[in-house]
Design an enzyme around this catalytic site. Structure first.
Site, PDB file in Angstrom:
ATOM      1  N   TYR A  55       0.776  -1.237   0.000  1.00  0.00           N
ATOM      2  CA  TYR A  55       0.000   0.000   0.000  1.00  0.00           C
ATOM      3  C   TYR A  55       0.808   1.288   0.000  1.00  0.00           C
ATOM      4  O   TYR A  55       0.268   2.343  -0.315  1.00  0.00           O
ATOM      5  CB  TYR A  55      -0.967   0.017   1.197  1.00  0.00           C
ATOM      6  CG  TYR A  55      -2.140  -0.883   0.972  1.00  0.00           C
ATOM      7  CD1 TYR A  55      -3.276  -0.425   0.319  1.00  0.00           C
ATOM      8  CD2 TYR A  55      -2.107  -2.214   1.371  1.00  0.00           C
ATOM      9  CE1 TYR A  55      -4.353  -1.260   0.076  1.00  0.00           C
ATOM     10  CE2 TYR A  55      -3.176  -3.057   1.130  1.00  0.00           C
ATOM     11  CZ  TYR A  55      -4.297  -2.573   0.486  1.00  0.00           C
ATOM     12  OH  TYR A  55      -5.354  -3.395   0.245  1.00  0.00           O
ATOM     13  N   GLY A  57       2.914   3.933  -1.506  1.00  0.00           N
ATOM     14  CA  GLY A  57       3.216   4.328  -2.876  1.00  0.00           C
ATOM     15  C   GLY A  57       1.922   4.464  -3.651  1.00  0.00           C
ATOM     16  O   GLY A  57       0.852   4.664  -3.081  1.00  0.00           O
ATOM     17  N   GLY A  59      -1.314   3.419  -5.524  1.00  0.00           N
ATOM     18  CA  GLY A  59      -2.252   2.299  -5.518  1.00  0.00           C
ATOM     19  C   GLY A  59      -2.179   1.488  -4.240  1.00  0.00           C
ATOM     20  O   GLY A  59      -1.696   1.947  -3.215  1.00  0.00           O
ATOM     21  N   HIS A  75      -3.901   5.304   5.585  1.00  0.00           N
ATOM     22  CA  HIS A  75      -3.747   6.634   4.980  1.00  0.00           C
ATOM     23  C   HIS A  75      -4.537   6.719   3.672  1.00  0.00           C
ATOM     24  O   HIS A  75      -5.219   7.717   3.416  1.00  0.00           O
ATOM     25  CB  HIS A  75      -2.258   6.919   4.746  1.00  0.00           C
ATOM     26  CG  HIS A  75      -1.981   8.286   4.239  1.00  0.00           C
ATOM     27  ND1 HIS A  75      -1.584   8.527   2.945  1.00  0.00           N
ATOM     28  CD2 HIS A  75      -2.050   9.508   4.850  1.00  0.00           C
ATOM     29  CE1 HIS A  75      -1.408   9.829   2.792  1.00  0.00           C
ATOM     30  NE2 HIS A  75      -1.681  10.449   3.925  1.00  0.00           N
ATOM     31  N   ASP A  76      -4.470   5.673   2.850  1.00  0.00           N
ATOM     32  CA  ASP A  76      -5.255   5.638   1.609  1.00  0.00           C
ATOM     33  C   ASP A  76      -6.748   5.747   1.910  1.00  0.00           C
ATOM     34  O   ASP A  76      -7.487   6.467   1.225  1.00  0.00           O
ATOM     35  CB  ASP A  76      -4.990   4.348   0.831  1.00  0.00           C
ATOM     36  CG  ASP A  76      -3.604   4.285   0.210  1.00  0.00           C
ATOM     37  OD1 ASP A  76      -2.868   5.294   0.253  1.00  0.00           O
ATOM     38  OD2 ASP A  76      -3.246   3.205  -0.308  1.00  0.00           O
ATOM     39  N   ASP A 119      -2.444  12.956   7.181  1.00  0.00           N
ATOM     40  CA  ASP A 119      -0.999  12.897   6.976  1.00  0.00           C
ATOM     41  C   ASP A 119      -0.236  12.781   8.295  1.00  0.00           C
ATOM     42  O   ASP A 119       0.727  12.017   8.396  1.00  0.00           O
ATOM     43  CB  ASP A 119      -0.525  14.120   6.193  1.00  0.00           C
ATOM     44  CG  ASP A 119      -0.956  14.091   4.730  1.00  0.00           C
ATOM     45  OD1 ASP A 119      -1.522  13.070   4.283  1.00  0.00           O
ATOM     46  OD2 ASP A 119      -0.721  15.089   4.030  1.00  0.00           O
TER      47      ASP A 119
END
Length: 145
Positions: A55, A57, A59, A75-76, A119
């Site tokens: 996960y 990076g 995508g 985070h995504d 973040d």
């Protein structure tokens, strides 16, 4: 026109032409880089997390390989929630500070606060868990199912 001015003009034109072929870096990722380095006190740069696990990076899919990779998945998901709120997380600039206890947010709008919180939580998470070099640049087609 003076020769020095012509050289300067030529240099600017050439740099602009070259820059047009480079995809732009999402603005807030620059801030995220600083938050990561603030949270882990400079032990690792953001580049260490750009191609880590399933996960971290661009995508993401499958099961996270470890707790650090789970930080990236979370985070995504946080960015996905920001988008549902009508925010543009990769473009949202926010105010933050790096203090002795790590990074913290100081933004005015709801989107700025939300994205900054995403973040900061990720940066703190990265600092909390160990980095496993074996999970950097893995074969995602085999390991991320």
């Amino acid at each position: 026109m003076y020769p020095a001015h012509l050289l300067l003009l030529l240099a600017v034109c050439v740099s602009l032409l070259g820059a047009s072929a480079i995809p732009p870096l999402p603005l807030n990722l620059i801030q995220f880089t600083y938050l990561i380095e603030c949270a882990n006190k400079g032990r690792r740069t953001s580049f260490n997390y750009a191609d880590y696990g399933c996960y971290c990076g661009i995508g993401g899919s499958g099961t996270p390989v470890d707790k650090l990779d789970r930080c990236c998945k979370t985070h995504d998901e946080c960015y996905a929630q920001a988008e549902k709120k009508g925010c543009y997380p990769k473009l949202t600039m926010y105010n933050y500070y790096c203090g002795g206890g790590g990074p913290y947010c100081n933004s005015k709008t709801e989107c700025q606060r939300f994205v900054c919180d995403c973040d900061v939580r990720a940066a703190d998470c990265f600092a909390r868990y160990p980095y496993n070099n074996k999970n950097y640049n893995i074969n995602t087609s085999n390991r991320c199912k």
